[in-house]
Design a protein around this motif. Structure first.
Motif, PDB file in Angstrom:
ATOM      1  N   LYS A  38      -9.398  43.076  -8.443  1.00 31.44           N
ATOM      2  CA  LYS A  38      -9.144  43.476  -9.836  1.00 31.44           C
ATOM      3  C   LYS A  38     -10.400  44.086 -10.458  1.00 31.44           C
ATOM      4  CE  LYS A  38      -7.759  41.368 -14.206  1.00 31.44           C
ATOM      5  NZ  LYS A  38      -7.425  40.095 -14.853  1.00 31.44           N
ATOM      6  N   LEU A  39     -11.546  43.461 -10.205  1.00 27.98           N
ATOM      7  CA  LEU A  39     -12.797  43.997 -10.737  1.00 27.98           C
ATOM      8  C   LEU A  39     -13.157  45.337 -10.110  1.00 27.98           C
ATOM      9  CD1 LEU A  39     -14.911  40.730 -10.889  1.00 27.98           C
ATOM     10  CD2 LEU A  39     -14.057  42.065 -12.823  1.00 27.98           C
ATOM     11  N   ARG A  40     -12.901  45.470  -8.802  1.00 26.74           N
ATOM     12  CA  ARG A  40     -13.170  46.753  -8.145  1.00 26.74           C
ATOM     13  C   ARG A  40     -12.327  47.872  -8.755  1.00 26.74           C
ATOM     14  NH1 ARG A  40     -13.310  44.522  -1.995  1.00 26.74           N
ATOM     15  NH2 ARG A  40     -15.515  43.994  -1.964  1.00 26.74           N
ATOM     16  N   GLN A  41     -11.064  47.599  -9.028  1.00 22.48           N
ATOM     17  CA  GLN A  41     -10.193  48.599  -9.619  1.00 22.48           C
ATOM     18  C   GLN A  41     -10.631  48.910 -11.055  1.00 22.48           C
ATOM     19  OE1 GLN A  41      -6.216  47.104  -9.277  1.00 22.48           O
ATOM     20  NE2 GLN A  41      -6.094  47.553  -7.092  1.00 22.48           N
ATOM     21  N   GLN A  42     -11.073  47.885 -11.764  1.00 19.11           N
ATOM     22  CA  GLN A  42     -11.498  48.056 -13.148  1.00 19.11           C
ATOM     23  C   GLN A  42     -12.737  48.934 -13.242  1.00 19.11           C
ATOM     24  OE1 GLN A  42     -12.155  44.357 -15.115  1.00 19.11           O
ATOM     25  NE2 GLN A  42     -12.578  45.284 -17.090  1.00 19.11           N
ATOM     26  N   PHE A  43     -13.654  48.785 -12.309  1.00 16.87           N
ATOM     27  CA  PHE A  43     -14.894  49.556 -12.345  1.00 16.87           C
ATOM     28  C   PHE A  43     -14.853  50.797 -11.462  1.00 16.87           C
ATOM     29  CE2 PHE A  43     -16.347  45.371 -13.831  1.00 16.87           C
ATOM     30  CZ  PHE A  43     -16.889  45.760 -15.039  1.00 16.87           C
ATOM     31  N   GLY A  44     -13.722  51.081 -10.841  1.00 18.89           N
ATOM     32  CA  GLY A  44     -13.538  52.316 -10.110  1.00 18.89           C
ATOM     33  C   GLY A  44     -14.256  52.413  -8.789  1.00 18.89           C
ATOM     34  N   LYS A  45     -14.449  51.311  -8.101  1.00 22.65           N
ATOM     35  CA  LYS A  45     -15.113  51.361  -6.792  1.00 22.65           C
ATOM     36  C   LYS A  45     -14.151  51.020  -5.720  1.00 22.65           C
ATOM     37  CE  LYS A  45     -19.795  50.464  -8.210  1.00 22.65           C
ATOM     38  NZ  LYS A  45     -20.974  49.671  -8.061  1.00 22.65           N
TER      39      LYS A  45
END
Length: 45
Positions: A38-45
């Motif tokens: 979820k954090l990866r998707q949120q920060f675009g990585k």
């Protein structure tokens, strides 16, 4: 053979605790991986 039932009960309790512990660790890991994704998707990585 006198204490066989007690030994068997203790053995079963021990393995039940081990399996419950392993199950909870697996659930925590799955939750952590979902949060990381979820954090990866949120920060675009």
């Amino acid at each position: 053979m006198k204490n066989f039932n007690s030994l068997l009960a203790a053995y079963m309790v021990f393995w039940a605790i081990v399996f419950i512990f392993q199950f909870t660790i697996a659930r925590r890991q799955a939750r952590a991986e979902a949060e990381l994704e979820k954090l990866r998707q949120q920060f675009g990585k």
